[in-house]
Design a protein around this motif. Structure first.
Motif, mmCIF file in Angstrom:
data_model
loop_
_atom_site.group_PDB
_atom_site.id
_atom_site.type_symbol
_atom_site.label_atom_id
_atom_site.label_comp_id
_atom_site.label_asym_id
_atom_site.label_seq_id
_atom_site.Cartn_x
_atom_site.Cartn_y
_atom_site.Cartn_z
ATOM 1 N N GLY A 164 0.812 -1.214 0.000
ATOM 2 C CA GLY A 164 0.000 0.000 0.000
ATOM 3 C C GLY A 164 0.840 1.256 0.000
ATOM 4 N N THR A 165 0.152 2.379 -0.171
ATOM 5 C CA THR A 165 0.850 3.671 -0.226
ATOM 6 C C THR A 165 0.293 4.634 0.826
ATOM 7 N N HIS A 166 -0.967 5.023 0.685
ATOM 8 C CA HIS A 166 -1.581 6.008 1.589
ATOM 9 C C HIS A 166 -2.865 5.443 2.181
ATOM 10 N N PRO A 167 -3.280 6.001 3.338
ATOM 11 C CA PRO A 167 -4.530 5.511 3.962
ATOM 12 C C PRO A 167 -5.777 5.781 3.112
ATOM 13 N N ALA A 168 -6.828 5.091 3.456
ATOM 14 C CA ALA A 168 -8.190 5.319 2.943
ATOM 15 C C ALA A 168 -8.483 4.731 1.575
ATOM 16 N N HIS A 169 -7.672 3.781 1.152
ATOM 17 C CA HIS A 169 -8.071 2.990 -0.004
ATOM 18 C C HIS A 169 -7.398 1.636 0.127
ATOM 19 N N SER A 170 -7.602 0.769 -0.855
ATOM 20 C CA SER A 170 -7.016 -0.569 -0.767
ATOM 21 C C SER A 170 -5.910 -0.704 -1.825
ATOM 22 N N THR A 171 -5.286 -1.863 -1.858
ATOM 23 C CA THR A 171 -4.244 -2.074 -2.878
ATOM 24 C C THR A 171 -4.838 -2.195 -4.289
ATOM 25 N N ASP A 172 -6.151 -2.392 -4.393
ATOM 26 C CA ASP A 172 -6.790 -2.332 -5.730
ATOM 27 C C ASP A 172 -6.548 -0.948 -6.318
ATOM 28 N N ALA A 173 -6.747 0.073 -5.490
ATOM 29 C CA ALA A 173 -6.547 1.455 -5.958
ATOM 30 C C ALA A 173 -5.069 1.701 -6.239
ATOM 31 N N VAL A 174 -4.186 1.162 -5.395
ATOM 32 C CA VAL A 174 -2.744 1.340 -5.618
ATOM 33 C C VAL A 174 -2.364 0.767 -6.984
ATOM 34 N N SER A 175 -2.865 -0.430 -7.276
ATOM 35 C CA SER A 175 -2.483 -1.067 -8.545
ATOM 36 C C SER A 175 -3.042 -0.286 -9.733
ATOM 37 N N ALA A 176 -4.240 0.273 -9.587
ATOM 38 C CA ALA A 176 -4.809 1.066 -10.685
ATOM 39 C C ALA A 176 -4.013 2.358 -10.877
ATOM 40 N N LEU A 177 -3.652 2.999 -9.771
ATOM 41 C CA LEU A 177 -2.861 4.237 -9.864
ATOM 42 C C LEU A 177 -1.481 3.958 -10.456
ATOM 43 N N LEU A 178 -0.894 2.851 -10.043
ATOM 44 C CA LEU A 178 0.418 2.486 -10.589
ATOM 45 C C LEU A 178 0.301 2.230 -12.096
ATOM 46 N N ALA A 179 -0.744 1.487 -12.479
ATOM 47 C CA ALA A 179 -0.961 1.199 -13.910
ATOM 48 C C ALA A 179 -1.136 2.498 -14.693
ATOM 49 N N GLU A 180 -1.857 3.440 -14.088
ATOM 50 C CA GLU A 180 -2.064 4.739 -14.741
ATOM 51 C C GLU A 180 -0.726 5.477 -14.859
ATOM 52 N N TYR A 181 0.043 5.476 -13.782
ATOM 53 C CA TYR A 181 1.301 6.237 -13.748
ATOM 54 C C TYR A 181 2.324 5.696 -14.752
ATOM 55 N N ILE A 182 2.414 4.394 -14.835
ATOM 56 C CA ILE A 182 3.445 3.820 -15.721
ATOM 57 C C ILE A 182 2.882 3.503 -17.117
ATOM 58 N N THR A 183 1.645 3.935 -17.360
ATOM 59 C CA THR A 183 0.928 3.620 -18.611
ATOM 60 C C THR A 183 1.054 2.129 -18.970
ATOM 61 N N ALA A 184 0.544 1.328 -18.059
ATOM 62 C CA ALA A 184 0.592 -0.133 -18.244
ATOM 63 C C ALA A 184 -0.319 -0.544 -19.403
ATOM 64 N N ASP A 185 0.057 -1.632 -20.058
ATOM 65 C CA ASP A 185 -0.778 -2.168 -21.137
ATOM 66 C C ASP A 185 -1.975 -2.918 -20.577
ATOM 67 N N VAL A 186 -1.771 -3.525 -19.417
ATOM 68 C CA VAL A 186 -2.892 -4.253 -18.803
ATOM 69 C C VAL A 186 -2.741 -4.282 -17.279
ATOM 70 N N LEU A 187 -3.897 -4.153 -16.635
ATOM 71 C CA LEU A 187 -3.969 -4.266 -15.164
ATOM 72 C C LEU A 187 -4.749 -5.540 -14.860
ATOM 73 N N ILE A 188 -4.126 -6.415 -14.084
ATOM 74 C CA ILE A 188 -4.806 -7.668 -13.746
ATOM 75 C C ILE A 188 -5.076 -7.703 -12.254
ATOM 76 N N ASN A 189 -6.346 -7.870 -11.920
ATOM 77 C CA ASN A 189 -6.732 -7.926 -10.513
ATOM 78 C C ASN A 189 -7.017 -9.386 -10.175
ATOM 79 N N ALA A 190 -6.078 -9.997 -9.456
ATOM 80 C CA ALA A 190 -6.178 -11.435 -9.176
ATOM 81 C C ALA A 190 -6.681 -11.671 -7.755
ATOM 82 N N THR A 191 -7.799 -12.404 -7.691
ATOM 83 C CA THR A 191 -8.354 -12.750 -6.370
ATOM 84 C C THR A 191 -8.569 -14.268 -6.331
ATOM 85 N N ASN A 192 -9.350 -14.729 -5.356
ATOM 86 C CA ASN A 192 -9.589 -16.174 -5.284
ATOM 87 C C ASN A 192 -10.921 -16.587 -5.922
#
Ligand code: UTP
Length: 227
Positions: A113-141
């Motif tokens: 995580g990075t900052h309070p008040a959100h989850s790592t789902d938001a971190v991964s989306a922000l990271l994908a946005e920042y690095i202009t990722a080709d794909v964001l994969i949200n893996a759960t069970n």
């Protein structure tokens, strides 16, 4: 090709740490890291929820609980870094600038995580946005996003495609307390929407399926459609 994978705490720490799963995931990541830049964001799982529960019962504020949650996600990131080995970041980047620097230096980024008040789902989306990722994969069970909770309803139907607007509608009434982001964090969906990020929800336990999704092959999961 840049890929961001959010590894839900539910698969990394379903009860105790699933080290066998972590090793298999590490093999996959090491294998594909020659052909693409990979960033992994680890969730907190049961570890986070246990600690947050005790802190909340003791009267801690939500932000205090979030900070505990962030520590748990970073602990999981450190562990996964150790399992991946020398290609992975030693110290989990604490922000997106640090993550991009590590990625540009040839590392596999593993962060929590990075900052309070959100989850790592938001971190991964922000990271994908920042690095202009080709794909964001949200893996759960679970295999993807369903019309109702598949653990409670045997007739639940999984969406193969789902618009980000519909996803926002499905989750807007959910709670957003520390350790309580159900399905997906609304902030993550807002980021996915505004940057038109190609996003896939799938079951991260099925590593062959995860590989297929990364490599642009057929996969089982839910593809989020924007706009
Ligand atoms: P998770 O990302 O694991 O949250 O972070 P979650 O979605 O509730 O849990 P899983 O993935 O479904 O198991 C754990 C908690 O850490 C805090 C939040 O309280 C979150 O619920 N956290 C995490 C933050 O406050 N900021 C972050 O950047 C990351």
């Amino acid at each position: 090709m840049r890929v961001v994978i959010s590894i839900g705490g539910s698969i990394l720490v379903p009860d105790e740490v699933d080290i066998i799963y972590a090793r298999h995931l590490a093999e996959l990541v090491n294998d594909i890291s020659d052909s693409c830049q990979i960033s992994i964001v680890t969730g907190g799982g049961r570890l986070a929820r246990k600690y947050i529960g005790h802190a909340r019962d003791s009267g801690a504020s939500e932000i205090f609980c979030d900070l505990i949650g962030i520590n748990a996600t970073r602990l999981n990131a450190r562990l996964l870094s150790a399992v991946i080995g020398e290609k992975a970041t030693r110290e989990p980047p604490r922000d997106f600038i640090g993550a991009l620097k590590a990625l540009d230096s040839g590392k596999i980024v593993v962060m929590g995580g990075t900052h309070p008040a959100h989850s790592t789902d938001a971190v991964s989306a922000l990271l994908a946005e920042y690095i202009t990722a080709d794909v964001l994969i949200n893996a759960t069970n679970v295999d993807g996003i369903y019309d109702k909770d598949p653990e409670k309803h045997t007739d639940a139907i999984m969406y193969e495609k789902l618009s980000s607007e519909k996803l926002v509608d499905m989750i807007k009434s959910y709670s957003a307390g520390a350790g309580q982001y159900e399905l997906v964090d609304i902030l993550a969906v807002k980021i996915i929407q505004r940057s038109n990020l190609k996003t896939i929800f799938l079951n991260g336990r099925n590593l062959e399926n995860l590989r297929n999704a990364i490599e642009g092959k057929e996969f089982t999961g839910t593809l989020i459609e924007n706009g």
